[in-house]
Design a protein around this motif. Structure first.
Motif, PDB file in Angstrom:
ATOM      1  N   SER A  38       5.169  19.134 101.688  1.00 35.57           N
ATOM      2  CA  SER A  38       4.786  19.583 100.340  1.00 35.57           C
ATOM      3  C   SER A  38       5.740  20.658  99.828  1.00 35.57           C
ATOM      4  O   SER A  38       6.132  20.638  98.658  1.00 35.57           O
ATOM      5  CB  SER A  38       3.356  20.128 100.351  1.00 35.57           C
ATOM      6  N   LEU A  48       5.985  21.351  90.518  1.00 34.73           N
ATOM      7  CA  LEU A  48       4.961  21.566  91.535  1.00 34.73           C
ATOM      8  C   LEU A  48       4.964  23.033  91.953  1.00 34.73           C
ATOM      9  O   LEU A  48       6.022  23.604  92.200  1.00 34.73           O
ATOM     10  CB  LEU A  48       5.198  20.661  92.745  1.00 34.73           C
ATOM     11  N   ASN A  66       0.449  20.682  90.043  1.00 32.76           N
ATOM     12  CA  ASN A  66       1.527  20.371  89.108  1.00 32.76           C
ATOM     13  C   ASN A  66       1.303  21.146  87.821  1.00 32.76           C
ATOM     14  O   ASN A  66       0.198  21.142  87.274  1.00 32.76           O
ATOM     15  CB  ASN A  66       1.594  18.873  88.826  1.00 32.76           C
ATOM     16  N   TRP A  76      -2.854  18.099  87.823  1.00 29.84           N
ATOM     17  CA  TRP A  76      -3.279  17.563  89.116  1.00 29.84           C
ATOM     18  C   TRP A  76      -3.126  18.577  90.233  1.00 29.84           C
ATOM     19  O   TRP A  76      -2.085  19.247  90.349  1.00 29.84           O
ATOM     20  CB  TRP A  76      -2.478  16.317  89.461  1.00 29.84           C
ATOM     21  N   TYR A  78      -2.353  18.815  93.957  1.00 28.25           N
ATOM     22  CA  TYR A  78      -1.654  17.955  94.912  1.00 28.25           C
ATOM     23  C   TYR A  78      -2.101  18.187  96.350  1.00 28.25           C
ATOM     24  O   TYR A  78      -2.170  17.253  97.137  1.00 28.25           O
ATOM     25  CB  TYR A  78      -0.146  18.188  94.827  1.00 28.25           C
ATOM     26  N   ARG A  79      -2.340  19.423  96.713  1.00 24.66           N
ATOM     27  CA  ARG A  79      -2.713  19.732  98.088  1.00 24.66           C
ATOM     28  C   ARG A  79      -3.630  20.942  98.108  1.00 24.66           C
ATOM     29  O   ARG A  79      -3.462  21.866  97.326  1.00 24.66           O
ATOM     30  CB  ARG A  79      -1.507  20.114  98.958  1.00 24.66           C
TER      31      ARG A  79
END
Length: 151
Positions: A38, A48, A66, A76, A78-79
């Motif tokens: 990532s 990101l 993001n 969004w 992402y992690r």
């Protein structure tokens, strides 16, 4: 645990390696990429935003979102992960709330979206507890849930 004990800080030269050393449980390995992947991804996809999650003064987790809108007209996530030794203490929920505050500062931030594997019960519980709704959106093997920030 006090929410005040949790903070997020952008990944930097001081904390990136600690983020790479964090571990998830064996059961979670099918659901999330390693933090090193990532962090590398964020260097090539510069929208990101990777963050270290601190509990008191120790790096115990990692998250990334993001900073531009994507599918479903939302920002969004992402992690998000918490080291296996620190799970179940409310740190992930507190860090996600802090991340939502960061996302809310972005232009026209009305919706936040996160995708996860339907069998990932931990993710399902976390996002449902924060008001994310499943409207039936699917992307490959993942379901996408949405939180409206303007309600």
């Amino acid at each position: 645990m006090s929410d005040n004990a949790v903070r997020i800080e952008e990944v930097n030269t001081e904390n990136w390696y600690d983020c790479c050393l964090l571990e998830i449980s064996k059961e979670q390995r099918n659901y999330i990429e390693p933090n090193s992947i990532s962090i590398a991804q964020s260097k090539f996809e510069t929208t990101l935003k990777p963050y270290a999650i601190y509990f008191e003064d120790k790096v115990v987790g990692f998250l990334m979102f993001n900073a531009v809108k994507e599918e479903l007209d939302g920002y969004w996530i992402y992690r998000i992960m918490i080291d296996k030794h620190f799970q179940g203490k409310g740190i992930g929920k507190a860090a996600t709330k802090l991340m939502l505050l960061e996302i809310a500062k972005l232009p026209d931030a009305n919706k936040v979206v996160v995708g996860y594997h339907p069998e990932n019960k931990g993710a399902h519980h976390l996002y449902a507890s924060l008001g994310f709704i499943d409207n039936g959106n699917r992307f490959g093997k993942e379901m996408a849930v949405i939180k409206n920030l303007t309600e």
